[in-house]
Design a protein around this motif. Structure first.
Motif, short mmCIF file in Angstrom:
data_model
loop_
_atom_site.label_atom_id
_atom_site.label_comp_id
_atom_site.label_asym_id
_atom_site.label_seq_id
_atom_site.Cartn_x
_atom_site.Cartn_y
_atom_site.Cartn_z
N SER A 135 -12.68 5.15 4.20
CA SER A 135 -11.36 4.99 4.58
C SER A 135 -11.05 4.66 6.28
O SER A 135 -10.14 3.86 6.36
CB SER A 135 -10.62 6.50 4.37
N PRO A 194 -0.15 3.02 -4.04
CA PRO A 194 -1.46 3.25 -3.68
C PRO A 194 -2.62 3.15 -5.02
O PRO A 194 -3.68 2.93 -4.54
CB PRO A 194 -1.89 4.72 -2.76
N HIS A 197 -8.87 1.65 7.23
CA HIS A 197 -7.77 1.65 8.03
C HIS A 197 -8.03 0.80 9.35
O HIS A 197 -7.04 0.03 9.68
CB HIS A 197 -7.84 3.23 8.75
N GLN A 222 -1.32 3.28 6.03
CA GLN A 222 -1.86 3.37 4.90
C GLN A 222 -1.36 4.95 4.45
O GLN A 222 -1.13 4.98 3.23
CB GLN A 222 -3.20 3.35 4.68
N ASN A 223 -1.43 5.75 5.32
CA ASN A 223 -0.93 7.34 5.01
C ASN A 223 0.42 7.51 4.68
O ASN A 223 1.02 8.31 4.33
CB ASN A 223 -1.46 8.06 6.05
N LEU A 279 0.74 -1.14 0.06
CA LEU A 279 0.00 -0.06 0.02
C LEU A 279 0.79 1.17 -0.03
O LEU A 279 0.53 2.21 -0.50
CB LEU A 279 -0.84 -0.09 1.01
N SER A 280 1.94 1.21 0.74
CA SER A 280 2.80 2.54 0.65
C SER A 280 3.73 2.56 -0.54
O SER A 280 4.35 3.64 -0.79
CB SER A 280 3.52 2.38 2.05
N LEU A 284 -7.21 -2.86 8.21
CA LEU A 284 -5.86 -3.34 7.89
C LEU A 284 -5.17 -3.22 9.41
O LEU A 284 -4.31 -4.25 9.56
CB LEU A 284 -5.42 -2.22 6.99
N THR A 310 -5.51 -1.54 -3.30
CA THR A 310 -6.13 -0.57 -2.43
C THR A 310 -7.73 -0.41 -3.06
O THR A 310 -8.50 -0.73 -2.47
CB THR A 310 -5.50 0.89 -2.65
#
Lengths: 260, 260
Positions: free
Chosen positions: A161, A130, A165, B173-174, A126-127, A168, A135
């Motif tokens: 979201s 995205p 979050h 995720q961010n 994911l990082s 996950l 995703t």
DNA sequence: ACCTGAACACCGTTCAAGT
DNA sequence: ACCTGAACACCGTTCAAGT
């Protein structure tokens, strides 16, 4: 229970990206991330490294493909065992949007439990990109349920979201117990392990860890899935309190600009 | 902005586990997980591999130590920039428990933004040894705030876990955007990137991704930290609705056994 | 178009030897 | 007690050569 080397697998037909990814997942399941090597892969597929590089660009792409394949299967099938919390009523029975959210979330939770390497891999994936396939896949499967939750469209993105979050994070952290359960010596059981963690937490420094010590006992006998669902319900309750048309939430003055 | 090789660093004094971990973090920050090698480490510390192995057992332990060091600093300091959302009133001003939760959460969020490798590393670390130092550290810092939230003690564990899960998932995720911001070509800006993702999502298959396409536009101009805090507030609202003494939540009949 | 397999550069780790 | 650095086993990846 242990997956043995299956020599019975048909090895006559041609290589394909699909077969390679499938073998990669099997290796990851059997021995974790360090178990996936091109050497092991070539041996299992009875080829040379060049053949594999013809179908996938490199190891990173292979890991991404394995992650995507497992996630795709997870969100397609839903949870492995019981789906909604309501008593069984036969297939096609109407389920509440809340139950649908729980089912999708449990699907991912169970996938991580079955594939412990998935947790770290998801974070990496994911990082890294995205805009990749992973995703949107997760986002979509949860978002479709959010739409049924009677939340204003302007909040769809934020609410979905938040759920993603949570799922996950929770699923990742709970890969713990799955991995442990596997690694445990046959004599020790799950309760014994939880007891060990609980005891370890109770022995932390009282000055530095007063809270953790205080709740250490609550670890004993706690159920992963149950707690996971409790967390989901917490978020769902927050959604209802915050975004439901007929309700105000008195807690926060909303100092920031609202969405749109 | 780019951290150059600092030759000014005093290199006379003896090696120590501390200095090794510090160098490891710098390498990870500079080039990601693949940037941390014993070769690079020995060069930066001007020694041989044997010297490093005298202080740390192996690379896994080194990664765990680096993760723990960064997490410890993050939960100790709190968020990097603004702390509570209330206007500045000088140090020591009373903050609500909700603001305290937000501050701790933002501290971890900012740490992951500064150290993008942390996201995957946390997932790996947590699933490898929940009894390690990282889990209790995060759990404690958030749990201490939960205690002030007026939640019954029997729910402390569940509520704190839910918050921790959310924070780890969201922050992980961010890490996306932080990593992207760094990797972006100097010409393109953040808005341009968000626009790219948004467009990519809008071009997904309508049959498979109706929801994601519908909200793709909401990505444009959205703020990471703002959305992160919105998610925290969602969980906090859920906690209030579910676990506050004077309130019932009508949504879920609680079919499972409650804690304790 | 698809596969082979030797070769290369690089990595984590060890260990006899030094101080 | 702490450090050196050559050596080893293993890894991802390449590429000329085959079919």
């Amino acid at each position: 229970m242990a997956t043995r080397t299956r020599r019975s697998q048909r090895r006559t037909d041609a290589l394909s990206r699909e077969r390679i990814v499938e073998a990669a997942v099997e290796l990851l399941d059997a021995a974790g991330e360090s178990g996936l090597t091109f050497r092991a892969l070539t041996e299992r597929l009875a080829t040379g490294p060049g053949a594999i590089y013809w179908h996938v660009a490199n190891k990173d792409e292979l890991l991404a493909a394995a992650t995507d394949a497992v996630v795709a299967a997870a969100v397609a099938v839903g949870p492995a065992v019981e789906a909604p919390r309501t008593p069984s009523q036969g297939a096609g029975a109407p389920v509440s949007p809340q139950d649908a959210v729980r089912a999708v979330a449990l699907g991912l939770f169970d996938a991580i439990a079955r594939h412990p390497w998935l947790a770290a891999q998801l974070a990496t994936q994911l990082s890294r990109s995205p805009w990749g396939t992973v995703t949107p896949r997760i986002f979509e499967s949860i978002g479709q349920q959010v739409r049924a939750l009677d939340v204003p469209e302007s909040s769809w993105f934020t609410v979905t979201s938040a759920l993603v979050h949570y799922v996950l994070g929770a699923a990742g952290q709970n890969a713990v117990n799955a991995a442990i359960g596997r690694a445990l010596p046959p004599g020790a059981d799950r309760a014994g392990f939880l007891d060990t963690v609980s005891t370890a937490w109770e022995e932390l420094d009282p000055g530095e860890y007063p809270f953790t010590r205080a709740v250490a006992d609550q670890i004993r006998g706690h159920d992963d899935r149950e707690q996971f669902l409790d967390g989901i319900d917490l978020v769902l309750a927050g959604i209802t309190a915050t975004h439901h048309p007929r309700q105000e939430h008195p807690d926060r003055p909303d100092p920031a600009r609202g969405p749109e």
